[in-house]
Design an enzyme around this catalytic site. Structure first.
Site, PDB file in Angstrom:
ATOM      1  N   ALA A  36       2.443  25.252  -7.857  1.00 22.68           N
ATOM      2  CA  ALA A  36       1.601  25.818  -6.635  1.00 22.68           C
ATOM      3  C   ALA A  36       1.776  27.332  -6.453  1.00 22.68           C
ATOM      4  CB  ALA A  36       2.416  25.090  -5.417  1.00 22.68           C
ATOM      5  N   GLY A  89       3.959  22.201  -9.115  1.00 28.38           N
ATOM      6  CA  GLY A  89       2.565  21.626  -8.588  1.00 28.38           C
ATOM      7  C   GLY A  89       1.841  21.334 -10.395  1.00 28.38           C
ATOM      8  N   GLU A 137       2.762  18.172 -11.383  1.00 21.21           N
ATOM      9  CA  GLU A 137       2.378  17.022 -10.376  1.00 21.21           C
ATOM     10  C   GLU A 137       0.769  16.868 -10.623  1.00 21.21           C
ATOM     11  OE1 GLU A 137       3.952  19.254  -6.923  1.00 21.21           O
ATOM     12  OE2 GLU A 137       4.806  17.161  -6.507  1.00 21.21           O
ATOM     13  N   GLU A 153      11.121  23.046  -7.893  1.00 25.08           N
ATOM     14  CA  GLU A 153      10.938  23.455  -6.533  1.00 25.08           C
ATOM     15  C   GLU A 153      12.310  23.177  -5.957  1.00 25.08           C
ATOM     16  OE1 GLU A 153       9.043  21.242  -8.255  1.00 25.08           O
ATOM     17  OE2 GLU A 153       7.099  21.134  -7.398  1.00 25.08           O
TER      18      GLU A 153
END
Ligand code: COA
Length: 694
Positions: A64, A103, A106, A126
Site C-alpha cells: 500500500a 498490499g 494482498e 505490515e
C-alpha cells in the site's frame, strides 16, 4: 483517473493489465482506481477470456502507499479493490516479479491464480509498521497456505522466496521471463485450462488451535509492548469461519492499529532510515572502494574487518605485534563462523571471505588500499602518529578514516597534508552486527569523501547518518548527557534495578545499568577520568557508585560482576551493591527519596531529548530524524516510539520546557532549556516540522 499508471492491452482472447507507478508500484489511489477502471474496460470490450495482471519496472506492487496512511481515506480502498478483483467474472492471474509485499501480495491473493518469476519474493511486512494486513491478507493467506505458514508470514514480515511461496501454496507456478511475457503465457494457459483458477475467499482454512495458542503465547512474551502482533494472531484465528465476517473482523482490528502512536513511530522509523541518506553531499561522486585497510585487531577492528569481508571487500588488517594480529584474525574467523551458524552466510562464502583477508604488522602494506579505517585505542597521541604515517604511506586519493567515538576529527585530519580525504567512520560494537554507522564530517572533508562513506555503509548494509564534529558526535554526546540522569536518579533514591526495569517497561531492550555491565564498566570509568579535568565546578558528580564498582574490579559481565552478578545465563542481584550505594549517598549527604517508574522514565527521556535538541541546534545532526535513526539503529531505542525526537513530539515542546524548568529548581546547571525547544514551545512548532524543512 488512471494517469496511465494502469494500462490495458488486448492480445487475442486475453487482456493484460500493467501497473506502472515507479519506484516500487505502491498501490496509491491512482493505481487502485486504475485497476477498477481496467476491469470495467475489459468487461465492456467483451473479448477477453482471461486477464494477466503484472507490473512494469523493478517490482510487483511493493505495498500500500505508506504515505497515504493517517490521511483521510481515498476511495476505492485496497480491501474493496481486492474484493472486486476476486469477484471478477473473467479469471485473473497475477504475475509477480521483484517483491510482492503487503498490499501487493494482498492484491495478488485477490486474483484467481499467481505465477512468480524465480527471483520474486513475497511477504506481509505490515506488522513491522505496527499494523496488520488489512486488505484481506489475514483471511486469504491462511486459505492458501494454511494457518501455520500464514502466522509465520504475517508475524515475521519476512520476504519469502518464490520457491518457498510455491511450496506453501501462495503461488501456483514459477515461470521465468519478462513479466509481460509471463503474464501473456499464464493468461493463455488459464484460457486453455492448463493453469487452474479459483476464488481464494471460497476456499476454507483448516483449524489449527495448537499453532494459534503457541503463537499467541510467543508474541505476548516477545512483544509485550506491541498491539498489532496479537491482533494479527486473532485475525488469522478468525479465518476458519465465514470469509465475509473474517474480512470485517480484520478491518476492525486494522482500524485499531492504524491511528496508534506505535504505528506512527514505526512508520517514522521506516521513512527515517531512508531520509538520512538525503545529505548535502548526495550528488557528489563517491570514490571506488575495491579494497580496505583496517588498523587495529581488537574487538572493534575485527568487527569492522568482518563487516567489510562480508560485503565482499578484500581487507588488509594491521597490528603492531604478531600476537595481536593472530588474535585479530582469530576473532574475525570466529565472527564469520558465527554468521554461518546464524544462517547469514554459506560456508563457501565464509571461505571466500577469509581468503580475502591479509594480515600484516607493516603499515606499508596499506600503500595500495582505497580506504583505511583506523580502529586503535582512543588516545589522540596514538591517532595522530598513525595518521602522520598514513599520509606518508597511502596512495593519492585513498580515503583515511578514523573509528574514533568522540575525538576531534579535525585535529586528526590536520596531521595529514590531505585533510580533504579524512573523515570519521564511527562503527558500533559488535561492528559486524550493529546497523549504525556515523559518518563524521570534518571541516575540510571533501563532499566525495562523505559520499564514499555513505556508499561504503550501503555495501556493508548499514544505516549511515551524517554527523558533525563534537565530543561524542550525535549518539555518544547525547548518551553521555542522559546517563548522568541515570546516575543522579540512583544517588537520589532509585535502585539501579528499578531504573532498568522502568526503562525496559518503556521499551528499551535493556536498561542503562544492564547495558553498562554488558559494555564493560571500565569504559565509563576511563571516560570519567579523561573528562575529570574539564568537568565544570558546578556540575554534580554522578559517577561515584560506578567508580566504586570499577575500583573493586567489578566491570560487568566480563568480570561476572557489576551492577548485577552473572552466573551462567542468570542475572542475579549484586549483594554488595546496596552497601556501596548507601555509603555514597551518605558521603554526598543525600536523604534518599522514592521515585515512581513514571518519574524515572520522564527524567531520563527529558534529559535525552534536551541534549538531542542541542545536537540539532548546533548542526551536529542535520535534522531531528537523523538523531532518531542513530538511536534506533545504534542504541536499542524502542523502534515503536520512533526515536527520541519523534517521541518528543508526542509529549510536546511546551510540556518538555515545563518539566525542564521544574527539574532546574534542583540542579540549574544540568537542566537547561535548549533554545530550540523554547522557541518551539513559543511558536507551537515541532521536530517533525524541522524534518520537513519548515
Ligand atoms: N509506500 C510508499 N513509498 C514507498 C513504499 C510504500 N509501500 N515502499 C517504498 N517506498 C519508497 C521509499 O520510501 C523510497 O523512497 P525515496 O527514494 O524517496 O527514499 C523508494 O520507495 C524506494 O524504496 P527503497 O526502500 O529505497 O528501495 P529498495 O529497493 O531498497 O526496497 C522495498 C524496496 C519494496 C523492498 C522496500 O522499499 C520496502 O520494504 N517497502 C515497504 C514495503 C511494505 O512494508 N509494504 C507494506 C505496506 S502495506
Amino acid at each position: 483517473m488512471g494517469e496511465n499508471k494502469v494500462t490495458v492491452e488486448f492480445v487475442e482472447d486475453v487482456a493484460l493489465i500493467c501497473i506502472n507507478n515507479p519506484p516500487v508500484n505502491a498501490s496509491g489511489v491512482v493505481v487502485r482506481q486504475g485497476i477498477v477502471d481496467a476491469l470495467d474496460e475489459i468487461k465492456a470490450a467483451g473479448s477477453a477470456k482471461a486477464i494477466g495482471l503484472y507490473c512494469a519496472g523493478r517490482t510487483f506492487i511493493a505495498g500500500a502507499d505508506i504515505t497515504e496512511f493517517g490521511k483521510p481515506p481515498l476511495e476505492p480502498g485496497l480491501p474493496e479493490v481486492c474484493n472486486i478483483l476476486e469477484d471478477n467474472e473473467i479469471p485473473i492471474v497475477a504475475v509477480i516479479h521483484g517483491t510482492a509485499l503487503g498490499g501487493g501480495l494482498e492484491t495478488a491473493m485477490g486474483c484467481h491464480a499467481r505465477v512468480a518469476v524465480p527471483t520474486a519474493k513475497v511477504g506481509l511486512p505490515e506488522v513491522l509498521l505496527g499494523i496488520l494486513p488489512g486488505a484481506g491478507g489475514t483471511q486469504r493467506a491462511p486459505r492458501l497456505a494454511g494457518i501455520s505458514n500464514a502466522l509465520d508470514l504475517i508475524l515475521s514480515g519476512r520476504h519469502v522466496p518464490a520457491k518457498d511461496a510455491l511450496e506453501m501454496g501462495l503461488v501456483d507456478r514459477i515461470d521465468d521471463g519478462e513479466p509481460r511475457e509471463v503474464a501473456l503465457a499464464a493468461a493463455k494457459d488459464v484460457v486453455v485450462g492448463t493453469l487452474a483458477t479459483r476464488r481464494t475467499g471460497e476456499l476454507t482454512t483448516t483449524p489449527d488451535d495448537a499453532a494459534i495458542e503457541t503463537t499467541m503465547a510467543a508474541v505476548q512474551k516477545k512483544h509485550p509492548h506491541l498491539i498489532s502482533p496479537q491482533k494479527c494472531v486473532e485475525c488469522v484465528a478468525a479465518s476458519t469461519g465465514d470469509f465475509k465476517e473474517g474480512l470485517a473482523f480484520e478491518r476492525a482490528r486494522f482500524m485499531e492499529c492504524l491511528p496508534s502512536p506505535q504505528s506512527k513511530g514505526l512508520i517514522h522509523a521506516f521513512f527515517g532510515e531512508r531520509a538520512v541518506a538525503n545529505i548535502p553531499e548526495r550528488k557528489a561522486q563517491a570514490r571506488d572502494i575495491a579494497s580496505v585497510g583496517v588498523i587495529g585487531g581488537g574487538t572493534m577492528g575485527s568487527g569492522i574487518s568482518t563487516s567489510a569481508l562480508m560485503a565482499g571487500l578484500p581487507v588488509t588488517l594491521i597490528e603492531v605485534s604478531q600476537e595481536g594480529l593472530d588474535r585479530g584474525v582469530a576473532t574475525i574467523t570466529g565472527n564469520l563462523d558465527g554468521a554461518v551458524k546464524r544462517g547469514k552466510m554459506s560456508p563457501e562464502k565464509r571461505d571466500a571471505a577469509l581468503a580475502k583477508l591479509t594480515a600484516s604488522t607493516e603499515m606499508e602494506s596499506l600503500a595500495e588500499v582505497d580506504l583505511v579505517i583506523e580502529a586503535v585505542f582512543e588516545k589522540m597521541e596514538i591517532k595522530k602518529e598513525i595518521f602522520t604515517k598514513l599520509d606518508a604511506i597511502c596512495k593519492d586519493g585513498a580515503v583515511l578514516a578514523s573509528n574514533t567515538s568522540y575525538l576531534d576529527v579535525n585535529e586528526i585530519a590536520a596531521m595529514t597534508r590531505r585533510p580533504q580525504d579524512v573523515l570519521g567512520l564511527h562503527f558500533f560494537s559488535p561492528a559486524h552486527i550493529m546497523k549504525l554507522l556515523e559518518v563524521v564530517v570534518g571541516e575540510k572533508t571533501a563532499p566525495e569523501v562523505v559520499a564514499t562513506g555513505f556508499a561504503l555503509a550501503k555495501k556493508m548494509r548499514k544505516v549511515a547518518v551524517r554527523a558533525g564534529v563534537c565530543d561524542g558526535f550525535i549518539g555518544n554526546r547525547i548518551l553521555g548527557h542522559y546517563l548522568k540522569t541515570a546516575s543522579y536518579l540512583v544517588l537520589d533514591g532509585a535502585h539501579p534495578d528499578q531504573v532498568d526495569k522502568a526503562l525496559e517497561g518503556f521499551g528499551f531492550a535493556m536498561g542503562p545499568h544492564r547495558v553498562g555491565d554488558l559494555a564493560g564498566l571500565d569504559i565509563g570509568y576511563m571516560t570519567r577520568k579523561r573528562l575529570a579535568a574539564t568537568r565544570p565546578a558546578e556540575e554534580r558528580y554522578g559517577g561515584a557508585i560506578a567508580d566504586r564498582l570499577s575500583e573493586n574490579g567489578w566491570n560487568g559481565r566480563k568480570t561476572s560482576k557489576g551492577y548485577y552478578v552473572y552466573e551462567g545465563r542468570d542475572t542475579l542481584e549484586n549483594p554488595d551493591l546496596n552497601a556501596i550505594i548507601d555509603e555514597e549517598r551518605a558521603r554526598a549527604g543525600i536523604t534518599p527519596r522514592v521515585f515512581s517508574d513514571e518519574e524515572i522514565v520522564e527524567r531520563y527521556m527529558t534529559a535525552m531529548i534536551s541534549e538531542a535538541a542541542r545536537v540539532v541546534e548546533d548542526g551536529i545532526a542535520l535534522r531531528p530524524v537523523d538523531v532518531d535513526v542513530v538511536f534506533l539503529s545504534g542504541y536499542g531505542f524502542p523502534r515503536f516510539r520512533g526515536g527520541p525526537l519523534h517521541y518528543a513530539d508526542t509529549i510536546g515542546a511546551a510540556e518538555l520546557v515545563k518539566r525542564i524548568e521544574a527539574y532546574a529548581q534542583e540542579d540549574a546547571h544540568y537542566w537547561k532549556v535548549p533554545a530550540l525547544l523554547r522557541k518551539m514551545a513559543e511558536d507551537g512548532g515541532s521536530f517533525a516540522d524541522l524534518n520537513k524543512g519548515k
